[in-house]
Design a protein around this motif. Structure first.
Motif, mmCIF file in Angstrom:
data_model
loop_
_atom_site.group_PDB
_atom_site.id
_atom_site.type_symbol
_atom_site.label_atom_id
_atom_site.label_comp_id
_atom_site.label_asym_id
_atom_site.label_seq_id
_atom_site.Cartn_x
_atom_site.Cartn_y
_atom_site.Cartn_z
ATOM 1 N N GLY A 1 -13.248 11.599 3.284
ATOM 2 C CA GLY A 1 -12.988 11.319 1.880
ATOM 3 C C GLY A 1 -13.517 12.423 0.997
ATOM 4 N N ALA A 2 -13.728 12.107 -0.287
ATOM 5 C CA ALA A 2 -14.110 13.151 -1.235
ATOM 6 C C ALA A 2 -14.919 12.581 -2.390
ATOM 7 N N LEU A 3 -15.786 13.434 -2.916
ATOM 8 C CA LEU A 3 -16.475 13.175 -4.178
ATOM 9 C C LEU A 3 -15.731 13.998 -5.221
ATOM 10 N N ILE A 4 -15.044 13.313 -6.120
ATOM 11 C CA ILE A 4 -14.112 13.944 -7.039
ATOM 12 C C ILE A 4 -14.751 14.144 -8.406
ATOM 13 N N GLY A 5 -14.587 15.322 -8.977
ATOM 14 C CA GLY A 5 -15.095 15.603 -10.308
ATOM 15 C C GLY A 5 -13.994 15.530 -11.356
ATOM 16 N N GLY A 6 -13.443 16.672 -11.719
ATOM 17 C CA GLY A 6 -12.467 16.746 -12.799
ATOM 18 C C GLY A 6 -11.272 15.828 -12.631
ATOM 19 N N ALA A 7 -10.752 15.722 -11.406
ATOM 20 C CA ALA A 7 -9.569 14.890 -11.172
ATOM 21 C C ALA A 7 -9.866 13.403 -11.336
ATOM 22 N N ALA A 8 -11.149 13.019 -11.312
ATOM 23 C CA ALA A 8 -11.509 11.609 -11.496
ATOM 24 C C ALA A 8 -11.396 11.175 -12.946
ATOM 25 N N LEU A 9 -11.212 12.134 -13.854
ATOM 26 C CA LEU A 9 -11.106 11.821 -15.278
ATOM 27 C C LEU A 9 -9.667 11.597 -15.714
ATOM 28 N N LYS A 10 -8.739 11.693 -14.771
ATOM 29 C CA LYS A 10 -7.324 11.465 -15.042
ATOM 30 C C LYS A 10 -6.832 10.402 -14.078
ATOM 31 N N ALA A 11 -6.385 9.286 -14.611
ATOM 32 C CA ALA A 11 -6.030 8.138 -13.782
ATOM 33 C C ALA A 11 -5.002 8.494 -12.717
ATOM 34 N N ASP A 12 -3.951 9.194 -13.101
ATOM 35 C CA ASP A 12 -2.900 9.480 -12.124
ATOM 36 C C ASP A 12 -3.384 10.396 -11.017
ATOM 37 N N ASP A 13 -4.221 11.376 -11.351
ATOM 38 C CA ASP A 13 -4.755 12.280 -10.333
ATOM 39 C C ASP A 13 -5.649 11.532 -9.348
ATOM 40 N N PHE A 14 -6.549 10.718 -9.887
ATOM 41 C CA PHE A 14 -7.483 9.995 -9.019
ATOM 42 C C PHE A 14 -6.741 9.006 -8.125
ATOM 43 N N VAL A 15 -5.807 8.275 -8.701
ATOM 44 C CA VAL A 15 -5.026 7.320 -7.913
ATOM 45 C C VAL A 15 -4.257 8.039 -6.810
ATOM 46 N N LYS A 16 -3.699 9.197 -7.134
ATOM 47 C CA LYS A 16 -2.947 9.948 -6.117
ATOM 48 C C LYS A 16 -3.850 10.336 -4.954
ATOM 49 N N ILE A 17 -5.069 10.774 -5.255
ATOM 50 C CA ILE A 17 -6.004 11.160 -4.191
ATOM 51 C C ILE A 17 -6.332 9.959 -3.304
ATOM 52 N N VAL A 18 -6.539 8.807 -3.915
ATOM 53 C CA VAL A 18 -6.815 7.592 -3.138
ATOM 54 C C VAL A 18 -5.642 7.278 -2.214
ATOM 55 N N TYR A 19 -4.442 7.369 -2.730
ATOM 56 C CA TYR A 19 -3.267 7.030 -1.930
ATOM 57 C C TYR A 19 -3.002 8.073 -0.841
ATOM 58 N N VAL A 20 -3.308 9.329 -1.108
ATOM 59 C CA VAL A 20 -3.191 10.356 -0.074
ATOM 60 C C VAL A 20 -4.162 10.045 1.061
ATOM 61 N N SER A 21 -5.391 9.646 0.688
ATOM 62 C CA SER A 21 -6.379 9.278 1.703
ATOM 63 C C SER A 21 -5.894 8.094 2.513
ATOM 64 N N ARG A 22 -5.346 7.089 1.845
ATOM 65 C CA ARG A 22 -4.825 5.920 2.545
ATOM 66 C C ARG A 22 -3.696 6.297 3.500
ATOM 67 N N ALA A 23 -2.840 7.217 3.080
ATOM 68 C CA ALA A 23 -1.734 7.656 3.936
ATOM 69 C C ALA A 23 -2.254 8.300 5.214
ATOM 70 N N GLU A 24 -3.343 9.063 5.109
ATOM 71 C CA GLU A 24 -3.921 9.682 6.304
ATOM 72 C C GLU A 24 -4.511 8.619 7.234
ATOM 73 N N VAL A 25 -5.101 7.568 6.637
ATOM 74 C CA VAL A 25 -5.622 6.465 7.443
ATOM 75 C C VAL A 25 -4.484 5.786 8.206
ATOM 76 N N MET A 26 -3.402 5.497 7.503
ATOM 77 C CA MET A 26 -2.256 4.828 8.125
ATOM 78 C C MET A 26 -1.661 5.699 9.225
ATOM 79 N N LYS A 27 -1.626 7.006 8.970
ATOM 80 C CA LYS A 27 -1.115 7.935 9.970
ATOM 81 C C LYS A 27 -1.984 7.904 11.232
ATOM 82 N N GLY A 28 -3.304 7.856 11.019
ATOM 83 C CA GLY A 28 -4.230 7.831 12.150
ATOM 84 C C GLY A 28 -4.169 6.540 12.924
ATOM 85 N N ASN A 29 -3.774 5.459 12.249
ATOM 86 C CA ASN A 29 -3.686 4.157 12.922
ATOM 87 C C ASN A 29 -2.360 3.920 13.612
ATOM 88 N N SER A 30 -1.388 4.788 13.326
ATOM 89 C CA SER A 30 -0.037 4.563 13.865
ATOM 90 C C SER A 30 0.078 5.117 15.278
#
Length: 254
Positions: free
Chosen positions: A225-254
């Motif tokens: 995962g990540a400790l996010i600075g500047g991108a955490a101040l923008k909702a769409d950027d932060f949400v995208k990072i969370v969903y990218v992380s989730r996609a990698e989890v799903m990929k690893g579980n498949s």
């Protein structure tokens, strides 16, 4: 498999009204996300109102710092119990705290002990300067910070590797560079806690991570995962990072 964490460090940004607006934009997308731990770390002034907004969601709350003493004449500081009353996490040893406020490995260690004693999960930051990196001292610096900062503590913690030269500069360590250093950190953790425990400790990368480059970091074997600075101040950027992380989890579980 280690559950990744995406933590947003807002630093000294957002008034309470601005914080409420930002979180209200994030909650619909993050409140029920599975497979990823999401943590918001607003400034101290916004902790209580944001805690109220996060009730009933799966989003965690953390402070950006705290003192190691339970109470006393420490003007401007937060006691551990003041954080644990409504938060679950606390960022400790961030490079900005070390550089601007004189924090040392020893004071970080005191804070980690105090955080754990109060039921908080510390996110302990380590990282080297550009000069140290160019002098090939990265391994020695982060090893020292881990060994001294975690002396005598329990393994219920998170580590964030943040190369100082990549924080807020737009420069980021390559995913391979970051993963190689995080492997070193995990080896040091194995010396402290044993290999089996070290394999379960989550280690984050921080340093100019954004939606456009997050996937390459999360695809690495030891980056959790990540400790996010500047991108955490923008909702769409932060949400995208969370969903990218989730996609990698799903990929690893498949």
């Amino acid at each position: 498999m280690r559950t990744p964490i995406i933590a947003g460090n807002w630093k000294m940004n957002k008034t309470v009204s601005e914080a409420r607006e930002l979180v209200s934009e994030m909650i619909p997308f993050l409140k029920d996300v599975q497979g990823v731990t999401t943590v918001l770390c607003p400034p101290a002034s916004a902790l209580l109102p944001i805690a109220a907004m996060l009730e009933g969601t799966d989003i965690g709350l953390g402070a950006q710092n705290m003192h190691w003493e339970a109470n006393g004449a420490y003007t401007g500081e937060l006691a551990p119990a003041m954080v644990s009353e409504f938060g679950q996490y606390v960022i400790l040893g961030h490079s900005e705290r070390r550089e601007y406020f004189g924090e040392t490995d020893e004071t970080v260690n005191k804070k980690v002990h105090a955080a754990q004693a109060n039921g908080l999960i510390p996110i302990v930051c380590v990282g080297e300067t550009l000069e140290e990196n160019e002098a090939n001292q990265t391994s020695a610096i982060v090893s020292r910070q881990i060994q001294a900062g975690l002396a005598g503590v329990k393994s219920d913690l998170v580590i964030a590797y943040e190369p100082i030269w990549a924080i807020g500069t737009g420069r980021a360590a390559t995913s391979e560079m970051a993963n190689a250093t995080i492997k070193i950190i995990r080896e040091v953790l194995a010396d402290i806690f044993g290999n089996e425990v070290a394999q379960g400790i989550r280690i984050l990368y921080g340093g100019s991570v954004k939606g456009s480059n997050a996937a390459e970091y999360f695809a690495q074997s030891d980056i959790d995962g990540a400790l996010i600075g500047g991108a955490a101040l923008k909702a769409d950027d932060f949400v995208k990072i969370v969903y990218v992380s989730r996609a990698e989890v799903m990929k690893g579980n498949s």
